[in-house]
Design a protein around this motif. Structure first.
Motif, PDB file in Angstrom:
ATOM      1  N   LEU A  68       4.524 -16.712   1.392  1.00 35.49           N
ATOM      2  CA  LEU A  68       4.307 -15.440   2.104  1.00 35.49           C
ATOM      3  C   LEU A  68       2.880 -14.938   1.934  1.00 35.49           C
ATOM      4  CD1 LEU A  68       7.653 -13.570   1.299  1.00 35.49           C
ATOM      5  CD2 LEU A  68       6.925 -14.470   3.513  1.00 35.49           C
ATOM      6  N   LEU A  69       2.305 -15.167   0.748  1.00 37.47           N
ATOM      7  CA  LEU A  69       0.932 -14.717   0.500  1.00 37.47           C
ATOM      8  C   LEU A  69      -0.087 -15.450   1.367  1.00 37.47           C
ATOM      9  CD1 LEU A  69       1.022 -14.339  -3.375  1.00 37.47           C
ATOM     10  CD2 LEU A  69       0.632 -12.513  -1.727  1.00 37.47           C
ATOM     11  N   LEU A  70       0.299 -16.606   1.912  1.00 36.35           N
ATOM     12  CA  LEU A  70      -0.587 -17.333   2.816  1.00 36.35           C
ATOM     13  C   LEU A  70      -0.642 -16.700   4.204  1.00 36.35           C
ATOM     14  CD1 LEU A  70       0.391 -21.028   1.920  1.00 36.35           C
ATOM     15  CD2 LEU A  70      -1.609 -19.745   1.137  1.00 36.35           C
ATOM     16  N   TYR A  71       0.375 -15.886   4.523  1.00 40.12           N
ATOM     17  CA  TYR A  71       0.486 -15.354   5.891  1.00 40.12           C
ATOM     18  C   TYR A  71       0.540 -13.832   5.965  1.00 40.12           C
ATOM     19  CZ  TYR A  71       1.796 -20.225   6.726  1.00 40.12           C
ATOM     20  OH  TYR A  71       1.809 -21.588   6.774  1.00 40.12           O
ATOM     21  N   LEU A  72       0.910 -13.177   4.874  1.00 39.29           N
ATOM     22  CA  LEU A  72       1.051 -11.717   4.883  1.00 39.29           C
ATOM     23  C   LEU A  72       0.049 -11.082   3.931  1.00 39.29           C
ATOM     24  CD1 LEU A  72       4.958 -11.351   4.751  1.00 39.29           C
ATOM     25  CD2 LEU A  72       3.489 -11.163   6.763  1.00 39.29           C
ATOM     26  N   PRO A  73      -0.331  -9.815   4.187  1.00 38.61           N
ATOM     27  CA  PRO A  73      -1.206  -9.106   3.243  1.00 38.61           C
ATOM     28  C   PRO A  73      -0.542  -9.005   1.866  1.00 38.61           C
ATOM     29  CG  PRO A  73      -1.059  -7.923   5.327  1.00 38.61           C
ATOM     30  CD  PRO A  73      -0.036  -9.013   5.386  1.00 38.61           C
ATOM     31  N   THR A  74      -1.364  -8.987   0.845  1.00 36.82           N
ATOM     32  CA  THR A  74      -0.846  -8.973  -0.528  1.00 36.82           C
ATOM     33  C   THR A  74       0.028  -7.755  -0.786  1.00 36.82           C
ATOM     34  OG1 THR A  74      -2.862 -10.102  -1.254  1.00 36.82           O
ATOM     35  CG2 THR A  74      -1.516  -9.086  -2.952  1.00 36.82           C
ATOM     36  N   TRP A  75      -0.389  -6.596  -0.262  1.00 40.20           N
ATOM     37  CA  TRP A  75       0.363  -5.369  -0.543  1.00 40.20           C
ATOM     38  C   TRP A  75       1.761  -5.411   0.068  1.00 40.20           C
ATOM     39  CZ3 TRP A  75       2.150  -2.127   3.268  1.00 40.20           C
ATOM     40  CH2 TRP A  75       1.595  -2.269   4.545  1.00 40.20           C
ATOM     41  N   VAL A  76       1.933  -6.116   1.169  1.00 35.40           N
ATOM     42  CA  VAL A  76       3.260  -6.230   1.787  1.00 35.40           C
ATOM     43  C   VAL A  76       4.196  -7.021   0.869  1.00 35.40           C
ATOM     44  CG1 VAL A  76       4.555  -7.167   3.737  1.00 35.40           C
ATOM     45  CG2 VAL A  76       2.352  -6.051   4.131  1.00 35.40           C
ATOM     46  N   VAL A  77       3.718  -8.150   0.354  1.00 34.66           N
ATOM     47  CA  VAL A  77       4.529  -8.966  -0.554  1.00 34.66           C
ATOM     48  C   VAL A  77       4.798  -8.203  -1.847  1.00 34.66           C
ATOM     49  CG1 VAL A  77       4.693 -11.201  -1.713  1.00 34.66           C
ATOM     50  CG2 VAL A  77       3.452 -11.022   0.449  1.00 34.66           C
ATOM     51  N   PRO A 189      -6.496  -0.265  -4.781  1.00 35.63           N
ATOM     52  CA  PRO A 189      -7.390  -1.365  -5.181  1.00 35.63           C
ATOM     53  C   PRO A 189      -7.093  -2.674  -4.460  1.00 35.63           C
ATOM     54  CG  PRO A 189      -6.595  -0.185  -7.110  1.00 35.63           C
ATOM     55  CD  PRO A 189      -5.797   0.311  -5.947  1.00 35.63           C
ATOM     56  N   ILE A 190      -5.823  -2.965  -4.214  1.00 35.57           N
ATOM     57  CA  ILE A 190      -5.480  -4.229  -3.567  1.00 35.57           C
ATOM     58  C   ILE A 190      -5.926  -4.241  -2.109  1.00 35.57           C
ATOM     59  CG2 ILE A 190      -3.531  -5.616  -2.767  1.00 35.57           C
ATOM     60  CD1 ILE A 190      -2.148  -5.026  -5.399  1.00 35.57           C
ATOM     61  N   ILE A 191      -5.772  -3.117  -1.427  1.00 38.36           N
ATOM     62  CA  ILE A 191      -6.189  -3.044  -0.030  1.00 38.36           C
ATOM     63  C   ILE A 191      -7.700  -3.184   0.089  1.00 38.36           C
ATOM     64  CG2 ILE A 191      -6.419  -1.474   1.950  1.00 38.36           C
ATOM     65  CD1 ILE A 191      -3.639  -0.450   1.364  1.00 38.36           C
ATOM     66  N   GLN A 192      -8.450  -2.619  -0.871  1.00 40.85           N
ATOM     67  CA  GLN A 192      -9.912  -2.634  -0.800  1.00 40.85           C
ATOM     68  C   GLN A 192     -10.543  -3.827  -1.509  1.00 40.85           C
ATOM     69  OE1 GLN A 192     -11.858   1.017  -1.827  1.00 40.85           O
ATOM     70  NE2 GLN A 192     -10.484   2.283  -0.611  1.00 40.85           N
ATOM     71  N   GLN A 193      -9.716  -4.745  -2.012  1.00 40.23           N
ATOM     72  CA  GLN A 193     -10.279  -5.892  -2.721  1.00 40.23           C
ATOM     73  C   GLN A 193     -11.136  -6.718  -1.772  1.00 40.23           C
ATOM     74  OE1 GLN A 193      -7.877  -9.280  -3.694  1.00 40.23           O
ATOM     75  NE2 GLN A 193      -6.257  -8.684  -2.289  1.00 40.23           N
ATOM     76  N   LYS A 194     -12.129  -7.381  -2.352  1.00 44.11           N
ATOM     77  CA  LYS A 194     -13.007  -8.259  -1.602  1.00 44.11           C
ATOM     78  C   LYS A 194     -13.189  -9.529  -2.399  1.00 44.11           C
ATOM     79  CE  LYS A 194     -17.525  -8.602   0.638  1.00 44.11           C
ATOM     80  NZ  LYS A 194     -18.818  -7.926   0.934  1.00 44.11           N
ATOM     81  N   GLU A 195     -12.834 -10.656  -1.778  1.00 39.76           N
ATOM     82  CA  GLU A 195     -12.942 -11.935  -2.477  1.00 39.76           C
ATOM     83  C   GLU A 195     -14.405 -12.241  -2.768  1.00 39.76           C
ATOM     84  OE1 GLU A 195     -11.672 -16.593  -1.791  1.00 39.76           O
ATOM     85  OE2 GLU A 195     -10.734 -14.995  -0.634  1.00 39.76           O
TER      86      GLU A 195
END
Length: 546
Positions: A68-77, A189-195
């Motif tokens: 799921l993390l490959l296809y959905l935003p992290t916060w959703v999972v 923080p998760i929404i604003q994260q930047k790799e």
């Protein structure tokens, strides 16, 4: 919306993963309410073990979160995991309060849902650490995973300080709502994260500071008894990591770190003599590749991993002999420790120390925390002492895995021959340290041996051994327990005999796991050695003036 400064974003993500892990190790407090659950459902010890096994069976679906993390935003999972826990633990609390009545099969499904949420939370935190700390992700993972071992101690403190009556049902309320609340706090923080592609040069000092805070938190919860602990002190210790990056910036700016004799360098320097030494090391590694034509030599050579970090698909992973050695080592090590913790309530009761159940849970939880923390020592020391000798000899994680399994059989010998209260506490601590180390180190080992790109899926395939082990070890313990119940009609077994045979079997399995991990170490040490040589040669080439 509040905007987090760019240079702080990865650290706020790390701190939120620490909070998530600190409040989602909810499987550790199962012994605190298992006896009450057994009484309400009027079930046998074997049936109770099936419920603890159901929580572990949730790990069979951990790979779903990786996909799921490959296809959905992290916060959703993240919120999917939170709702699974809210559903699973919330209805169990209503059952224990006798507000609702549920059949055994439904309770089994609820435990399955709760266990699934734990694994999903873990996977999310692993992926966040790897994305935000591409160079120092082993340190980030070990740090966050270590706090997972403090959950039982934190929950025990909250229950002790907020409830005046003798009941264990608040644990289920905390299990249901605290992870959900923590997920809300982690949202920004998760929404604003930047790799990031490159870690900052001061990361080593910040990690050192964070590990120091973690150690202080663990010591505070372990050394002091629950009545002497202050919930506000613990809250401050959990909030302190938020300001650690700024404190390290100020320390570097005002040369506070340098004043203690610690300096940041661009990397170790080498001369031509050392280059010749590396050539000798390389030639030595070529010689080690040939192990002879003996049966042992063929076993060592067959399909061994020669390069660290090579990406493995699921198909390639399950075809690797090294993976199955790794699987057995985990199956006969960390999994036994987890099953032991699930049975702590009944073990303490049968030994006649039922009043010590919460203390034993706290001992196991906190020792598991320190075991997880120790697993990061090689990475942390390498950051400050990047010498060839240390790196070559001390960072073979499979070797550290083997050492971590040594206390397990010792602990079961203590349980078999010493039935005292102190013996039970010492054995519980040893098992906690050993299993905690394995839980933490396994994440890094999986990524190093089989690649980091698919680590979220590959690691969840590895931990399918937990439900299988929970079934085998749990049923074994339950059958022995029920067999030793006296013919008085009671469903409670009293005496050391209730678990002696179980401890013998578990100890034998631990020896098997130790042997498997040692063989894995022998087969993979060359890959670690060649990785070290490659890294050193690259540093040498970078240092040669043009």
């Amino acid at each position: 919306m509040i905007t987090i400064p760019l240079q702080w974003r990865k650290w706020t993500v790390l701190v939120t993963t620490i909070w998530i892990m600190a409040f989602t190790g909810t499987n550790f407090d199962f012994p605190s309410y298992s006896t009450q659950l057994k009484s309400v459902l009027e079930i046998t010890q074997v049936e109770l073990n099936y419920l603890s096994m159901a929580s572990d069976f949730g790990k069979l679906f951990g790979w779903c979160s990786g996909v799921l993390l490959l296809y959905l935003p992290t916060w959703v999972v993240l919120f999917m995991a939170a709702f699974l826990g809210l559903f699973g633990y919330g209805l169990q609390w209503l059952l224990i309060q006798r507000v609702i009545s549920l059949p055994y099969l439904t309770v089994f499904v609820l435990c399955l849902s709760a266990g699934c949420s734990i694994t999903w939370f873990n996977t999310i935190c692993f992926v966040l650490c790897i994305k935000n700390f591409p160079n120092n992700w082993p340190l980030a993972v070990s740090l966050t995973v270590s706090f997972n071992g403090l959950t039982a101690s934190l929950y025990n403190l909250i229950v002790t300080k907020t409830t005046s009556h003798n009941t264990n049902s608040p644990y289920l309320i905390l299990n249901a709502f605290l992870p959900f609340v923590t997920s809300i706090l982690a949202l920004l923080p998760i929404i604003q994260q930047k790799e990031l592609k490159i870690d900052g040069k001061n990361d080593t000092y910040t990690f050192t500071f964070l590990y120091t805070i973690a150690a202080l938190t663990g010591l505070y919860l372990f050394v002091l008894d629950t009545q002497s602990q202050n919930i506000f002190v613990v809250a401050i210790l959990l909030l302190l990591p938020l300001v650690s990056p700024k404190m390290m910036q100020l320390a570097v700016r005002y040369h506070i770190i340098g004043a203690f004799g610690v300096y940041l360098g661009e990397g170790p320097s080498y001369n031509l003599v050392e280059i010749n030494n590396y050539e000798e090391l390389y030639e030595e590694s070529l010689e080690v590749k040939s192990c002879g034509d003996s049966a042992f030599g063929k076993l060592m050579e067959k399909d061994r991993i020669m390069v660290l970090g090579e990406e493995h698909s699921v198909k390639l992973l399950v075809a690797r002999f090294d993976f199955w050695l790794y699987y057995v080592a985990y199956f006969c090590g960390g999994t036994i420790g987890l099953v032991y913790s699930n049975n702590l309530g009944q073990i303490a009761q049968s030994f006649g120390y039922v009043y010590k159940t919460e203390a034993l849970v706290r001992i196991y939880s906190t020792c598991s925390f320190f075991g997880r923390l120790v697993s990061a020592v090689p990475d942390l020391v390498c950051c400050f002492y990047p010498s060839e000798t240390y790196t070559k000899s001390s960072t073979t994680r499979t070797g550290w895995l083997t050492l971590s399994l040594v206390p397990m059989p010792i602990a079961f010998l203590v349980l078999i021959f010493i039935g005292t209260e102190s013996g039970l506490g010492v054995a519980t601590g040893l098992i906690g340290v050993s299993s905690g180390f394995i839980f933490s180190a396994a994440v890094s080992i999986t990524s190093e041996l089989f690649g980091s790109k698919n680590s979220g899926i590959n690691h969840n395939i590895l931990i399918t051994n937990i439900p299988l082990g929970s079934l085998l070890y749990g049923v074994l313990g339950g059958v022995v327990y029920d067999k030793n119940i006296e013919s008085s009609g009671s469903n409670i077994c009293m005496g050391q005999k209730c678990y002696t045979e179980t401890f013998i079997w578990w100890g034998c399995f631990c020896v098997l796991g130790l042997a498997s991990s040692f063989l894995l170490f022998l087969r993979t040490r060359l890959a670690y050695r060649e990785e070290t040589i490659t890294q050193r040669k690259q540093i040498l080439l970078n240092d040669i003036p043009t």
